[in-house]
Design an enzyme around this catalytic site. Structure first.
Site, PDB file in Angstrom:
ATOM      1  N   ARG A   1      -3.088  10.332  20.624  1.00 52.29           N
ATOM      2  CA  ARG A   1      -4.141  11.355  20.535  1.00 52.29           C
ATOM      3  C   ARG A   1      -4.600  11.759  21.934  1.00 52.29           C
ATOM      4  NH1 ARG A   1      -7.200   8.392  15.454  1.00 52.29           N
ATOM      5  NH2 ARG A   1      -6.172   9.628  13.836  1.00 52.29           N
TER       6      ARG A   1
ATOM      7  N   THR B   1      -4.369  -1.545   8.130  1.00 45.67           N
ATOM      8  CA  THR B   1      -5.652  -1.481   7.409  1.00 45.67           C
ATOM      9  C   THR B   1      -6.845  -1.681   8.359  1.00 45.67           C
ATOM     10  OG1 THR B   1      -4.555  -2.358   5.449  1.00 45.67           O
ATOM     11  CG2 THR B   1      -6.958  -2.519   5.499  1.00 45.67           C
ATOM     12  N   ASN B   2      -7.870  -0.874   8.187  1.00 45.30           N
ATOM     13  CA  ASN B   2      -9.090  -0.944   9.002  1.00 45.30           C
ATOM     14  C   ASN B   2     -10.151  -1.846   8.393  1.00 45.30           C
ATOM     15  OD1 ASN B   2      -8.955   0.611  11.388  1.00 45.30           O
ATOM     16  ND2 ASN B   2      -8.914   2.505  10.166  1.00 45.30           N
TER      17      ASN B   2
ATOM     18  N   GLY C   1       0.874  -1.176   0.000  1.00 44.89           N
ATOM     19  CA  GLY C   1       0.000   0.000   0.000  1.00 44.89           C
ATOM     20  C   GLY C   1       0.909   1.222   0.000  1.00 44.89           C
ATOM     21  N   ALA C   2       0.860   1.978  -1.087  1.00 48.77           N
ATOM     22  CA  ALA C   2       1.737   3.153  -1.198  1.00 48.77           C
ATOM     23  C   ALA C   2       0.889   4.421  -1.232  1.00 48.77           C
ATOM     24  CB  ALA C   2       2.600   3.045  -2.456  1.00 48.77           C
ATOM     25  N   GLY C   3      -0.212   4.381  -0.505  1.00 48.21           N
ATOM     26  CA  GLY C   3      -1.105   5.542  -0.455  1.00 48.21           C
ATOM     27  C   GLY C   3      -0.594   6.578   0.533  1.00 48.21           C
TER      28      GLY C   3
ATOM     29  N   HIS D   1      -9.901  -1.049  18.148  1.00 42.88           N
ATOM     30  CA  HIS D   1      -9.719   0.276  17.540  1.00 42.88           C
ATOM     31  C   HIS D   1     -11.040   0.700  16.892  1.00 42.88           C
ATOM     32  CE1 HIS D   1      -7.775   3.603  15.597  1.00 42.88           C
ATOM     33  NE2 HIS D   1      -8.047   3.161  14.391  1.00 42.88           N
TER      34      HIS D   1
ATOM     35  N   ASN E   1     -12.071  -4.314   2.405  1.00 45.27           N
ATOM     36  CA  ASN E   1     -10.695  -4.490   2.885  1.00 45.27           C
ATOM     37  C   ASN E   1     -10.364  -5.950   3.204  1.00 45.27           C
ATOM     38  OD1 ASN E   1     -10.102  -1.866   2.420  1.00 45.27           O
ATOM     39  ND2 ASN E   1     -10.142  -1.199   4.553  1.00 45.27           N
TER      40      ASN E   1
ATOM     41  N   ASP F   1       2.274  -1.520  -4.532  1.00 44.36           N
ATOM     42  CA  ASP F   1       0.876  -1.096  -4.654  1.00 44.36           C
ATOM     43  C   ASP F   1       0.307  -1.678  -5.943  1.00 44.36           C
ATOM     44  OD1 ASP F   1      -0.673   1.613  -3.198  1.00 44.36           O
ATOM     45  OD2 ASP F   1      -1.603   0.675  -4.958  1.00 44.36           O
TER      46      ASP F   1
HETATM   47  P1  A3D Z   1      -4.929   5.239   0.730  1.00 44.03           P
HETATM   48  O1  A3D Z   1      -4.200   6.536   0.619  1.00 44.03           O
HETATM   49  O2  A3D Z   1      -6.173   5.050  -0.059  1.00 44.03           O
HETATM   50  O3  A3D Z   1      -3.893   4.063   0.374  1.00 44.03           O
HETATM   51  C1  A3D Z   1      -4.257   2.737   0.254  1.00 44.03           C
HETATM   52  C2  A3D Z   1      -3.473   2.148  -0.905  1.00 44.03           C
HETATM   53  O4  A3D Z   1      -3.751   0.738  -0.950  1.00 44.03           O
HETATM   54  C3  A3D Z   1      -3.854   2.720  -2.278  1.00 44.03           C
HETATM   55  O5  A3D Z   1      -2.712   3.310  -2.878  1.00 44.03           O
HETATM   56  C4  A3D Z   1      -4.355   1.514  -3.059  1.00 44.03           C
HETATM   57  O6  A3D Z   1      -3.993   1.535  -4.432  1.00 44.03           O
HETATM   58  C5  A3D Z   1      -3.662   0.373  -2.317  1.00 44.03           C
HETATM   59  N1  A3D Z   1      -4.282  -0.932  -2.527  1.00 44.03           N
HETATM   60  C6  A3D Z   1      -5.592  -1.230  -2.697  1.00 44.03           C
HETATM   61  N2  A3D Z   1      -5.758  -2.548  -2.892  1.00 44.03           N
HETATM   62  C7  A3D Z   1      -4.521  -3.106  -2.844  1.00 44.03           C
HETATM   63  C8  A3D Z   1      -4.036  -4.434  -2.968  1.00 44.03           C
HETATM   64  N3  A3D Z   1      -4.863  -5.458  -3.182  1.00 44.03           N
HETATM   65  N4  A3D Z   1      -2.703  -4.634  -2.849  1.00 44.03           N
HETATM   66  C9  A3D Z   1      -1.859  -3.592  -2.645  1.00 44.03           C
HETATM   67  N5  A3D Z   1      -2.264  -2.314  -2.522  1.00 44.03           N
HETATM   68  C10 A3D Z   1      -3.580  -2.078  -2.617  1.00 44.03           C
HETATM   69  O7  A3D Z   1      -5.291   4.940   2.268  1.00 44.03           O
HETATM   70  P2  A3D Z   1      -4.452   5.346   3.592  1.00 44.03           P
HETATM   71  O8  A3D Z   1      -3.023   5.072   3.350  1.00 44.03           O
HETATM   72  O9  A3D Z   1      -4.893   6.690   4.056  1.00 44.03           O
HETATM   73  O10 A3D Z   1      -5.070   4.283   4.623  1.00 44.03           O
HETATM   74  C11 A3D Z   1      -4.809   2.913   4.478  1.00 44.03           C
HETATM   75  C12 A3D Z   1      -5.610   2.089   5.466  1.00 44.03           C
HETATM   76  O11 A3D Z   1      -5.217   2.412   6.809  1.00 44.03           O
HETATM   77  C13 A3D Z   1      -7.135   2.301   5.414  1.00 44.03           C
HETATM   78  O12 A3D Z   1      -7.794   1.062   5.554  1.00 44.03           O
HETATM   79  C14 A3D Z   1      -7.399   3.173   6.643  1.00 44.03           C
HETATM   80  O13 A3D Z   1      -8.699   3.031   7.140  1.00 44.03           O
HETATM   81  C15 A3D Z   1      -6.380   2.608   7.597  1.00 44.03           C
HETATM   82  N6  A3D Z   1      -6.057   3.464   8.752  1.00 44.03           N
HETATM   83  C16 A3D Z   1      -5.881   2.839   9.934  1.00 44.03           C
HETATM   84  C17 A3D Z   1      -5.569   3.583  11.068  1.00 44.03           C
HETATM   85  C18 A3D Z   1      -5.395   2.887  12.375  1.00 44.03           C
HETATM   86  O14 A3D Z   1      -5.133   3.519  13.366  1.00 44.03           O
HETATM   87  C19 A3D Z   1      -5.532   1.453  12.459  1.00 44.03           C
HETATM   88  C20 A3D Z   1      -5.429   4.974  10.979  1.00 44.03           C
HETATM   89  C21 A3D Z   1      -5.600   5.577   9.749  1.00 44.03           C
HETATM   90  C22 A3D Z   1      -5.914   4.815   8.617  1.00 44.03           C
END
Ligand code: A3D
Length: 319
Positions: free
Chosen positions: A151, A119-120, A9-11, A175, A95, A33
């Site tokens: 927080r 991931t959530n 995941g490179a988001g 969480h 997810n 990603d």
């Molecule tokens: P985002 O910027 O959308 O990045 C997610 C990345 O995952 C995107 O670049 C997608 O292309 C990639 N992706 C999707 N499907 C796949 C796959 N099958 N294989 C590989 N990569 C894939 O999201 P984000 O970085 O802001 O958040 C990521 C996750 O973290 C989400 O589920 C959020 O809800 C979660 N999150 C959790 C917390 C906790 O405290 C636990 C806090 C904030 C966010």
């Protein structure tokens, strides 16, 4: 030899993780990603800052699991984040499918890795990840408690006008909205928060407001950002866990760990204090909970169990 760290995941969080890990020189970084361009673009962008920030780590981007093989550690953020009005639980169906694909991808290529999941909905996704990948339970852990505790600490330090380093507290449980900020384990400069209520420095009402703001800390940011959720503090939290593992720091950190009767919970992942060192989750630390804290913790565990039951209905392979 440099450690190999893969970020699936490179988001928003993945990119921030890569930047922090590079600046801290924790190892070589592979950004993976499904959107290959994002992984490659972010890797190159961060690499181009290395002469400025003086780090000599290798960064690359890929959509091929072969390039991630033999990773020492993996942090997973693949998935969809929340949009305004959504709960974390609303992300379950989508997810879960993603985490199944990721588990397939990493289990044959990096069977010895320490895996941190972000991931959530966190507790259920990390549990599914362990079941799908069959990695040892001490090598699969979820990030949430550090963020929630951070927080809570931040809000308390602002309210009491004390340096953040003076605030000691932690948030346990799942969480989600049932997470448990531990008031009986909250100290300011070593003094119980109760004394600050007695001396009138903070009111019970204000503490309740801070507890509520902590529980809704993620949603507050989702509302501001409109597209996506928090990523700076979540990434910093993941890096703290990673560093404790790679450097064998044996830090005590609140993380989502597999419980086998600790805190009266069995066969479930939830947020508890753990020691993270070179063997992964080396120990679940047992602290005494007050009756109120225990009741809230049990409620939170039940919420995680219910959501895992929902996950099993979506994919019976999780039974
Ligand atoms: P985002 O910027 O959308 O990045 C997610 C990345 O995952 C995107 O670049 C997608 O292309 C990639 N992706 C999707 N499907 C796949 C796959 N099958 N294989 C590989 N990569 C894939 O999201 P984000 O970085 O802001 O958040 C990521 C996750 O973290 C989400 O589920 C959020 O809800 C979660 N999150 C959790 C917390 C906790 O405290 C636990 C806090 C904030 C966010």
């Amino acid at each position: 030899m440099k450690k190999k760290i893969t970020l699936i995941g490179a988001g928003q969080i993945g990119g921030t993780l890569a930047h922090l890990i590079a600046i801290k020189k924790l190892g070589d970084i592979v950004l993976f990603d499904v959107a290959e361009g994002i992984a490659k673009g972010k890797a190159l962008d961060i690499a181009q800052s290395s002469p400025i920030d003086n780090f000599d780590v290798n960064l690359s981007g890929t959509n091929n699991y072969e390039d991630t093989k033999n990773s020492d550690a993996i942090i997973i953020t693949a998935g969809v984040p929340r949009k305004p009005g959504m709960t974390r639980d609303d992300l379950l169906g989508i997810n879960l499918k993603i985490i199944k694909q990721v588990s397939e991808g990493i289990k044959s290529t990096s069977p010895n890795a320490f895996v941190i999941c972000i991931t959530n909905p966190l507790d259920v996704i990390v549990m599914a990840l362990q079941r799908y990948s069959k990695f040892p339970k001490n090598k699969v852990v979820g990030m949430a408690g550090i963020l929630d505790s951070s927080r809570f600490k931040y809000f308390l330090s602002k309210e009491l006008k004390v340096p953040i380093g003076d605030v000691e507290t932690l948030v346990l449980g799942g969480h989600g909205d049932t997470m448990v900020p531990m008031l009986n384990h909250t100290k300011i400069r070593g003094e119980p928060i109760e004394n600050f209520i007695k001396s009138g420095k903070i009111t019970k009402d204000n503490i309740e407001k801070i507890v509520d703001r902590t529980r809704k800390g993620g949603a507050e940011i989702v509302k501001y950002l409109e597209k996506g959720s928090a990523y700076y503090a979540p990434a910093a939290s993941g890096v703290q866990m990673l560093e404790s593992y790679l450097k064998d720091l044996k830090k005590e950190l609140p993380c989502a760990a597999f419980l086998e009767n600790e805190y009266g919970a069995k066969d479930i992942y939830a947020g508890v204090p753990v020691i993270i060192g070179k063997n992964g989750v080396e120990k679940v630390v047992q602290i005494n909970l007050s009756e109120n804290e225990k009741n809230q913790f049990d409620k939170s565990i039940n919420a995680v169990k219910e959501l895992f039951d929902a996950a099993k209905k979506i994919d019976p392979e999780l039974e």
